[in-house]
Write an enzyme that holds these catalytic residues in place. Structure first.
Site, PDB file in Angstrom:
ATOM      1  N   HIS A 129      45.334  52.834  -5.766  1.00  0.00           N
ATOM      2  CA  HIS A 129      44.286  53.937  -5.637  1.00  0.00           C
ATOM      3  C   HIS A 129      44.751  55.238  -6.224  1.00  0.00           C
ATOM      4  O   HIS A 129      44.751  56.248  -5.453  1.00  0.00           O
ATOM      5  CB  HIS A 129      43.693  54.022  -4.178  1.00  0.00           C
ATOM      6  CG  HIS A 129      42.516  54.813  -4.083  1.00  0.00           C
ATOM      7  ND1 HIS A 129      41.592  55.096  -4.740  1.00  0.00           N
ATOM      8  CD2 HIS A 129      42.351  55.788  -2.854  1.00  0.00           C
ATOM      9  CE1 HIS A 129      40.887  55.949  -4.466  1.00  0.00           C
ATOM     10  NE2 HIS A 129      41.149  56.338  -3.545  1.00  0.00           N
TER      11      HIS A 129
ATOM     12  N   CYS B 250      37.279  60.293  -4.408  1.00  0.00           N
ATOM     13  CA  CYS B 250      37.676  59.072  -4.693  1.00  0.00           C
ATOM     14  C   CYS B 250      36.571  58.376  -5.680  1.00  0.00           C
ATOM     15  O   CYS B 250      36.743  57.150  -6.141  1.00  0.00           O
ATOM     16  CB  CYS B 250      37.738  58.260  -3.512  1.00  0.00           C
ATOM     17  SG  CYS B 250      38.990  58.925  -2.463  1.00  0.00           S
TER      18      CYS B 250
ATOM     19  N   CYS C 234      46.265  50.532   5.163  1.00  0.00           N
ATOM     20  CA  CYS C 234      45.870  51.726   4.210  1.00  0.00           C
ATOM     21  C   CYS C 234      46.372  51.445   2.554  1.00  0.00           C
ATOM     22  O   CYS C 234      47.325  51.049   2.495  1.00  0.00           O
ATOM     23  CB  CYS C 234      46.683  53.135   4.731  1.00  0.00           C
ATOM     24  SG  CYS C 234      46.464  53.053   6.493  1.00  0.00           S
TER      25      CYS C 234
END
Lengths: 144, 369
Positions: B318, B79, B197
């Site tokens: 993301h 990430c 989330c």
């Protein structure tokens, strides 16, 4: 901690371990997870590592402490695609009595998991799922 | 010498089944180059950040951009890939190996929880441990037990970031949510519900980094500098907070600033508890007070230290390789005061971006005007 019937099935190949040499039975018949111990600084790790993560010295494989305390936990409701078992399952991070940190499944968990941190646990073996018609057993923790 | 940021651009985040990663990357890169008003043939090197797009995806993007022939560096660091790519591109400039570096972060994500991470046939893979919400679920329960952080405080992170995302035209989800909606959404990994989330999104972002010397030849605009950056990994015996804490200190030191100087931040809110912990790790509040920090309004758009004005990973999205680059785009827009309805108040001068990821990696940048 191992059910006598499960031990019998493991001995006769009716159940296979999830990975080779991830656990052993000591001379008392107690389940012990197999980790690494540094030949120099004695730092331990689980699962086994190639060399010491603290001082880079060679390591030996050792049987880890069979008891510890839960540091934290979660209940997985949606597992990764590669997980062959069912959901939900409870994961715990345990600090063993020899200071080794192990993340694993908790079986026979107490009803109120909010009280889980600090819970005393014992290492054991349980059937986790079936694959190709054969039961697969892996290392788990049980409340003491 | 300092590294300047002279151009930024993004493709919006969302689900784009008919758009290739190359198209996403092309759109973001073209916007950044147009923003910087530089000629394509002045670009010395391309850094491509991605995790799931296969071998040499950066070279494909370079070809699409007409940049074939220049060095292309593919960067994968979970990430933190995008932030790492920016950190490494800056190192090229500081070493005198390039004057103008284009960093493009892009990703197309699958559905469901991120799977297949780590090596197969390992203990973690076989036991179903490689599932990101579970790692953060364990962090959340530890933080709750140790510091009394509440479920409401965690939900407020989601409420705040969805509010900000609703103001951001490139966000994946542009819908406000309430505390009740967050807490009553489907449980994923206790105590994290679905609305705590981040989604799995497609997207791309690009940043143009430039040497001081070269910047003097470019069209004048607000002078934005990458004042410092750092990357790190967890050391033996670290808990999950240490890697970000240590990496942030190194980035602050490189930039010659401290957390007390920071005007706004974009941090890794893949899961709500993460943002609460990152307030503490980045030095915005004392250890254990992250929950109070959001509850008291400090990190809201109208607060004294807005965090994730873009909507963060939870609302903007993301796409793994994109995220760190998109964070820099956002803080550059904020420092230029070009962020529209989500513009933070005052004249922000110092911004921080932060990402962390699988296997205990972290990356931090400090960007100044």
């Amino acid at each position: 901690m191992i059910d006598p019937n499960l031990r019998d099935d493991l001995d006769h190949g009716l159940v296979r371990p999830i990975l080779p040499d991830i656990f052993r039975l000591d001379e008392m018949g107690t389940v012990r997870f197999v980790g690494s111990e540094c030949t120099r600084c004695r730092a331990r790790a689980f699962p086994v590592v190639f060399q010491c993560q603290r001082c880079q010295s060679p390591v030996n494989s050792v049987m880890l402490a069979d008891t510890g305390r839960v540091d934290t936990y979660t209940v997985v409701r949606q597992g990764p695609q590669e997980w062959k078992g069912g959901v939900p399952y409870t994961l715990v991070r345990v600090i063993l009595d020899d200071e080794t940190m192990v993340v694993g499944h908790l079986h026979d968990s107490p009803g109120d998991l909010d009280n889980c941190p600090g819970l005393k646990v014992q290492s054991g073996i349980a059937v986790l799922y079936e694959e190709d018609g054969q039961r697969v057993a892996g290392p788990v923790f049980f409340p003491r | 010498m300092q590294v300047r940021i002279v151009g930024v651009g993004m493709h919006r985040c969302g689900r784009f089944p008919d758009v290739s990663y190359r198209q996403l990357a092309f759109t973001a890169a073209k916007k950044a180059v147009d923003d910087g008003q530089v000629a394509w043939d002045q670009i010395d090197v391309l850094f491509a950040s991605h995790t799931l797009q296969g071998i040499s995806a950066g070279a494909q993007v370079a070809r699409d951009l007409g940049l074939a022939g220049i060095p292309v560096v593919n960067v994968e660091n979970a990430c933190a890939s995008g932030t790492t790519a920016i950190h490494e591109a800056a190192a090229w400039i500081l070493a005198g190996r390039a004057d103008l570096a284009l960093v493009v972060g892009f990703e197309k994500m699958g559905r469901g929880v991120i799977s297949g991470i780590g090596e197969p046939e390992t203990y973690e893979a076989k036991m179903g441990l490689n599932v990101m919400p579970s790692l953060y679920g364990m962090m959340a329960n530890k933080h709750r037990a140790r510091y009394g952080t509440t479920l409401k405080q965690m939900a407020l992170v989601s409420v705040k970031n969805h509010h900000n995302g609703a103001l951001n035209p490139i966000a994946h989800f542009r819908k406000e949510v309430t505390v009740d909606e967050v807490l009553s959404s489907r449980m994923v990994a206790d105590p994290l519900t679905l609305l705590q989330c981040c989604p799995t999104s497609d997207g791309a972002a690009a940043v143009l980094l430039c040497s001081d010397r070269k910047a003097r030849d470019l069209v004048a605009g607000p002078s934005i500098s990458l004042a410092g950056s750092a990357i790190g990994t967890m050391a033996y015996g670290d808990d999950e907070s240490m890697v970000s804490r240590r990496t942030a200190l190194r980035a602050y030191e490189a930039a010659g600033v401290g957390p007390e100087d920071v005007s706004l931040a974009e941090c890794h809110d893949a899961f709500t508890i993460g943002e609460i912990m990152h307030y503490e790790e980045l030095g915005f509040c004392r250890e254990g007070e992250g929950g109070l920090f959001v509850e008291q309004g400090h990190s809201w758009l109208t607060g004294d230290l807005p965090v994730n004005p873009s909507g963060g990973l939870e609302s903007r999205g993301h796409p793994l390789g994109m995220t760190g680059v998109a964070q820099v785009c956002e803080v550059v827009w904020q420092l230029r005061q070009q962020a529209g309805p989500r513009q933070v108040a005052g004249r922000p001068r110092v911004a921080v971006t932060h990402t962390q990821g699988y296997a205990g990696v972290a990356a931090v940048t400090v960007i100044t005007r």
